[in-house]
Design a protein around this motif. Structure first.
Motif, PDB file in Angstrom:
ATOM      1  N   GLN A  79       0.839  -1.195   0.000  1.00 39.95           N
ATOM      2  CA  GLN A  79       0.000   0.000   0.000  1.00 39.95           C
ATOM      3  C   GLN A  79       0.877   1.249   0.000  1.00 39.95           C
ATOM      4  O   GLN A  79       0.692   2.159  -0.792  1.00 39.95           O
ATOM      5  CB  GLN A  79      -0.918  -0.015   1.224  1.00 39.95           C
ATOM      6  CG  GLN A  79      -1.687   1.258   1.449  1.00 39.95           C
ATOM      7  CD  GLN A  79      -2.710   1.528   0.370  1.00 39.95           C
ATOM      8  OE1 GLN A  79      -3.154   0.617  -0.314  1.00 39.95           O
ATOM      9  NE2 GLN A  79      -3.057   2.785   0.187  1.00 39.95           N
ATOM     10  N   ARG A  80       1.872   1.242   0.893  1.00 43.84           N
ATOM     11  CA  ARG A  80       2.752   2.400   1.002  1.00 43.84           C
ATOM     12  C   ARG A  80       3.587   2.619  -0.252  1.00 43.84           C
ATOM     13  O   ARG A  80       3.790   3.741  -0.693  1.00 43.84           O
ATOM     14  CB  ARG A  80       3.705   2.210   2.201  1.00 43.84           C
ATOM     15  CG  ARG A  80       3.091   2.590   3.531  1.00 43.84           C
ATOM     16  CD  ARG A  80       3.016   4.103   3.647  1.00 43.84           C
ATOM     17  NE  ARG A  80       2.179   4.533   4.761  1.00 43.84           N
ATOM     18  CZ  ARG A  80       2.656   4.783   5.977  1.00 43.84           C
ATOM     19  NH1 ARG A  80       3.918   4.637   6.234  1.00 43.84           N
ATOM     20  NH2 ARG A  80       1.848   5.194   6.921  1.00 43.84           N
ATOM     21  N   GLU A  84      -0.704   3.135  -3.070  1.00 43.11           N
ATOM     22  CA  GLU A  84      -1.057   4.513  -2.783  1.00 43.11           C
ATOM     23  C   GLU A  84      -0.585   5.446  -3.886  1.00 43.11           C
ATOM     24  O   GLU A  84      -1.322   6.308  -4.350  1.00 43.11           O
ATOM     25  CB  GLU A  84      -0.432   4.916  -1.455  1.00 43.11           C
ATOM     26  CG  GLU A  84      -0.929   6.233  -0.958  1.00 43.11           C
ATOM     27  CD  GLU A  84      -0.713   6.337   0.533  1.00 43.11           C
ATOM     28  OE1 GLU A  84      -1.360   5.589   1.276  1.00 43.11           O
ATOM     29  OE2 GLU A  84       0.121   7.151   0.934  1.00 43.11           O
ATOM     30  N   ARG A  85       0.668   5.243  -4.320  1.00 48.11           N
ATOM     31  CA  ARG A  85       1.194   6.093  -5.380  1.00 48.11           C
ATOM     32  C   ARG A  85       0.380   5.934  -6.646  1.00 48.11           C
ATOM     33  O   ARG A  85       0.043   6.896  -7.330  1.00 48.11           O
ATOM     34  CB  ARG A  85       2.642   5.712  -5.699  1.00 48.11           C
ATOM     35  CG  ARG A  85       3.622   6.213  -4.677  1.00 48.11           C
ATOM     36  CD  ARG A  85       4.861   5.337  -4.704  1.00 48.11           C
ATOM     37  NE  ARG A  85       5.506   5.360  -3.411  1.00 48.11           N
ATOM     38  CZ  ARG A  85       6.669   5.958  -3.187  1.00 48.11           C
ATOM     39  NH1 ARG A  85       7.298   6.557  -4.153  1.00 48.11           N
ATOM     40  NH2 ARG A  85       7.200   5.943  -1.986  1.00 48.11           N
ATOM     41  N   ARG A  88      -3.185   7.471  -6.789  1.00 51.51           N
ATOM     42  CA  ARG A  88      -3.240   8.914  -7.020  1.00 51.51           C
ATOM     43  C   ARG A  88      -3.379   9.230  -8.497  1.00 51.51           C
ATOM     44  O   ARG A  88      -3.839  10.296  -8.876  1.00 51.51           O
ATOM     45  CB  ARG A  88      -1.968   9.576  -6.475  1.00 51.51           C
ATOM     46  CG  ARG A  88      -2.188  10.196  -5.112  1.00 51.51           C
ATOM     47  CD  ARG A  88      -0.930  10.888  -4.633  1.00 51.51           C
ATOM     48  NE  ARG A  88      -0.410  10.206  -3.462  1.00 51.51           N
ATOM     49  CZ  ARG A  88       0.874  10.039  -3.206  1.00 51.51           C
ATOM     50  NH1 ARG A  88       1.791  10.464  -4.036  1.00 51.51           N
ATOM     51  NH2 ARG A  88       1.249   9.410  -2.108  1.00 51.51           N
ATOM     52  N   PRO A 178     -10.212  10.606   1.161  1.00 47.21           N
ATOM     53  CA  PRO A 178      -8.915  10.577   1.844  1.00 47.21           C
ATOM     54  C   PRO A 178      -8.399  11.966   2.213  1.00 47.21           C
ATOM     55  O   PRO A 178      -7.612  12.093   3.146  1.00 47.21           O
ATOM     56  CB  PRO A 178      -7.986   9.893   0.829  1.00 47.21           C
ATOM     57  CG  PRO A 178      -8.697   9.939  -0.474  1.00 47.21           C
ATOM     58  CD  PRO A 178     -10.158  10.032  -0.192  1.00 47.21           C
ATOM     59  N   GLU A 189      -2.906   7.822   5.250  1.00 46.42           N
ATOM     60  CA  GLU A 189      -1.862   6.859   4.891  1.00 46.42           C
ATOM     61  C   GLU A 189      -1.887   5.667   5.838  1.00 46.42           C
ATOM     62  O   GLU A 189      -1.801   4.514   5.432  1.00 46.42           O
ATOM     63  CB  GLU A 189      -0.470   7.496   4.942  1.00 46.42           C
ATOM     64  CG  GLU A 189      -0.188   8.508   3.848  1.00 46.42           C
ATOM     65  CD  GLU A 189      -0.698   9.884   4.215  1.00 46.42           C
ATOM     66  OE1 GLU A 189      -0.938  10.128   5.422  1.00 46.42           O
ATOM     67  OE2 GLU A 189      -0.887  10.711   3.299  1.00 46.42           O
ATOM     68  N   ASN A 192      -5.057   3.455   5.382  1.00 48.18           N
ATOM     69  CA  ASN A 192      -4.996   2.635   4.173  1.00 48.18           C
ATOM     70  C   ASN A 192      -3.991   1.507   4.305  1.00 48.18           C
ATOM     71  O   ASN A 192      -4.204   0.421   3.764  1.00 48.18           O
ATOM     72  CB  ASN A 192      -4.662   3.512   2.961  1.00 48.18           C
ATOM     73  CG  ASN A 192      -5.893   4.225   2.447  1.00 48.18           C
ATOM     74  OD1 ASN A 192      -7.001   3.721   2.581  1.00 48.18           O
ATOM     75  ND2 ASN A 192      -5.711   5.400   1.878  1.00 48.18           N
TER      76      ASN A 192
END
Lengths: 299, 246
Positions: A79-80, A84-85, A88, A178, A189, A192
């Protein structure tokens, strides 16, 4: 009687589909990420359990004590670093990045373990084939029943968790907006990462059942992904109880299809999926939700 | 001197904000004292909303610093500032849809307010009561009309237990009667000792509440002081009405 047996076996098969769909449904419905690496991650945990069983003599159920938290950490890390990236960039970028991830995982597994098929069945004793005979024609496999029970507990548990607990509400709020959760003191963050960890932890459990009930090889993930996806869509994204229902519809369709002809197994399953998809697109809320998600982040 | 620092709740110095070539804030100094109610006016594009975004941490300033209760919070994320008591409402309400009104507010009380269990429920119920939302507690947030969405936005901010509340055009788009109801709620909050910064275009509504008025134009503060003197300031009149002919 034979028909009844087909339906019962189909329902039990559906329990398995619901179980593998659990993590996908959670990510798709709640976090709005389509994770195409879902099946590969299930196979990865199957291999992890296999190594524990084969090299260290750890029973697969005991192995889950190690593998589930490990996969949860992998999920949070993914996720990190990846999800997540890419999220976006819109709805489609995670599809591409997780597809790439699945290729990487599959081929790393192939590199390490080769093309041989494996199974965890030898490590669980007679659970893999034992059954309760209900009548002369109908028998219920103990492993299938355990799979179904696990699916119900897991899907129901997550649904209750989302509806009833502060952390669950926080996950839903974060998925919804978010940017705004910061204003109520929630770090998007972190939430998630927890949610992804939870989703991938359920994938580890489904990987265990995949490996106990059948054989697997490094490329087995794709088919699991398709079944998981079909169960999720039939049941309706966002509802975990719906996913249980979706899995059962898929399982029964396949089981009935197989009684017509050997190829009928896949054909009937896909037909059920397509019928549900079209129905939901034109009469249900799927089309509406899809449009909403696609235009959600205009900037 | 010591007293003055104590009473200083929020202190922003030299805030600059640039979005690529677009300069939105160019050197804003803005401070709020405890118990103070500050109105912020200014023409569209003056940078009022961006100022709030920088204050709560939704945008990082290009330069400058934000101090809240004496500590530098410039690098802190929004969630952390919220837990320290800095709350904000959006101009266009953004409720968490798919959740009930109560769940929206409860989430704020749990995480922003740092309350657990029964205390969070009580705080959420209190925020709903204050904003007159109690009867709508079990409605899904996405089914609310504009006035109730604005109220929910306010209730959610209150549930985090703020010491400073930043309101972004909470009266915008409302009828006079609706705006007046909201003003009553905000006056109650003010009497309760909450410091408030309120951006609003409807100046006569703002003047009912604000004891200090700040006028922004083109990313700068051009007037700051008692409402009457700010509204009669030539620079403010020019910003609103444009320069005279020739």
């Amino acid at each position: 009687m034979i028909l009844l047996n087909q339906i019962i076996q189909g329902v039990l098969l559906g329990g398995y589909y619901a179980l593998i769909a659990c993590g996908l449904s959670f990510m798709f419905g709640v976090m709005r990420i389509i994770n195409l690496a879902h099946g590969s991650l299930a196979v990865l945990s199957a291999y992890a359990l296999y190594v524990l069983a084969d090299s260290y003599g750890v029973s697969p159920f005991l192995g889950l004590v190690v593998v589930v938290p490990a996969m949860a950490l992998i999920g949070a890390g993914l996720q990190r670093t990846v999800l997540e990236r890419s999220a976006r960039g819109g709805l489609l970028v995670p599809v591409l990045s997780t597809f790439g991830l699945s290729i990487v995982i599959d081929n790393l597994l192939f590199e390490k373990f080769g093309a041989d098929t494996r199974s965890l069945a030898p490590y669980i004793g007679d659970l893999s084939y034992d059954s309760w005979a209900i009548t002369d024609d109908i028998a219920i496999g103990k492993l299938a029943a355990l799979t179904m029970a696990t699916a119900i507990v897991l899907l129901g548990g997550i649904q209750l968790f989302l509806n009833r607990t502060p952390l669950g509400r926080m996950i839903r709020a974060t998925a919804e907006d978010p940017d705004t959760v910061g204003l109520v003191g929630v770090s998007a963050e972190r939430v998630n990462a927890i949610a992804a960890g939870l989703a991938i932890a359920t994938v580890a459990i489904s990987g265990a059942f995949l490996a106990m009930r059948a054989t697997f090889n490094p490329y087995a993930g794709a088919l699991q992904l398709i079944f998981a996806f079909e169960a999720t869509v039939i049941g309706g994204a966002g509802s975990l109880w719906g996913t249980l229902f979706g899995g059962i519809v898929l399982g029964v369709a396949q089981s009935l299809g197989a009684s017509v002809s050997p190829q009928g197994f896949f054909i009937a399953g896909h037909l059920a999926f397509l019928a549900a998809l079209f129905f939901r697109l034109f009469f249900g809320d799927l089309g509406l939700n899809l449009r909403r998600v696609l235009v959600r982040r205009p900037q | 001197m010591a007293n003055e620092t104590e009473a200083l709740l929020l202190d922003a110095r030299g805030l600059h904000k640039r979005f690529n070539a677009l300069v939105v804030l160019s050197g804003v100094d803005f401070s709020v004292h405890a118990n103070e109610t500050v109105g912020v006016v200014g023409p569209n594009g003056a940078g009022k909303t961006t100022l709030l975004s920088v204050l709560v941490g939704a945008h990082a300033p290009t330069a400058g610093e934000v101090r809240f209760r004496g500590a530098d919070v410039t690098a802190l994320p929004t969630a952390e500032r919220c837990r320290q008591g800095l709350a904000r409402t959006h101009q266009i309400p953004r409720p968490f849809s798919g959740m009930t009104v109560f769940e929206n507010v409860l989430t704020a009380a749990f995480h922003g307010g740092g309350q657990g269990g029964d205390a969070a429920y009580a705080q959420a119920a209190q925020a709903l009561a204050t904003t007159g939302m109690t009867s709508l507690a079990n409605r899904r947030a996405e089914t609310l009309g504009l006035i109730d969405r604005k109220r929910l936005e306010l209730a959610r901010a209150l549930a985090t237990g703020p010491s400073l509340l930043l309101l972004d055009e909470i009266g915008g788009g409302l009828t006079d009667a609706e705006a007046s109801e909201l003003v009553d709620v905000i006056l109650d909050l003010k009497r309760g000792g909450l410091a408030i910064v309120w951006i609003e275009h409807i100046v006569h509504v703002l003047l009912r509440v604000a004891e200090r008025l700040v006028c922004m134009d083109a990313g700068r503060i051009i007037a700051d002081g008692a409402p009457a003197s700010v509204m009669s300031d030539p620079a403010v009149i020019e910003a609103y009405l444009g320069g005279g002919p020739g």
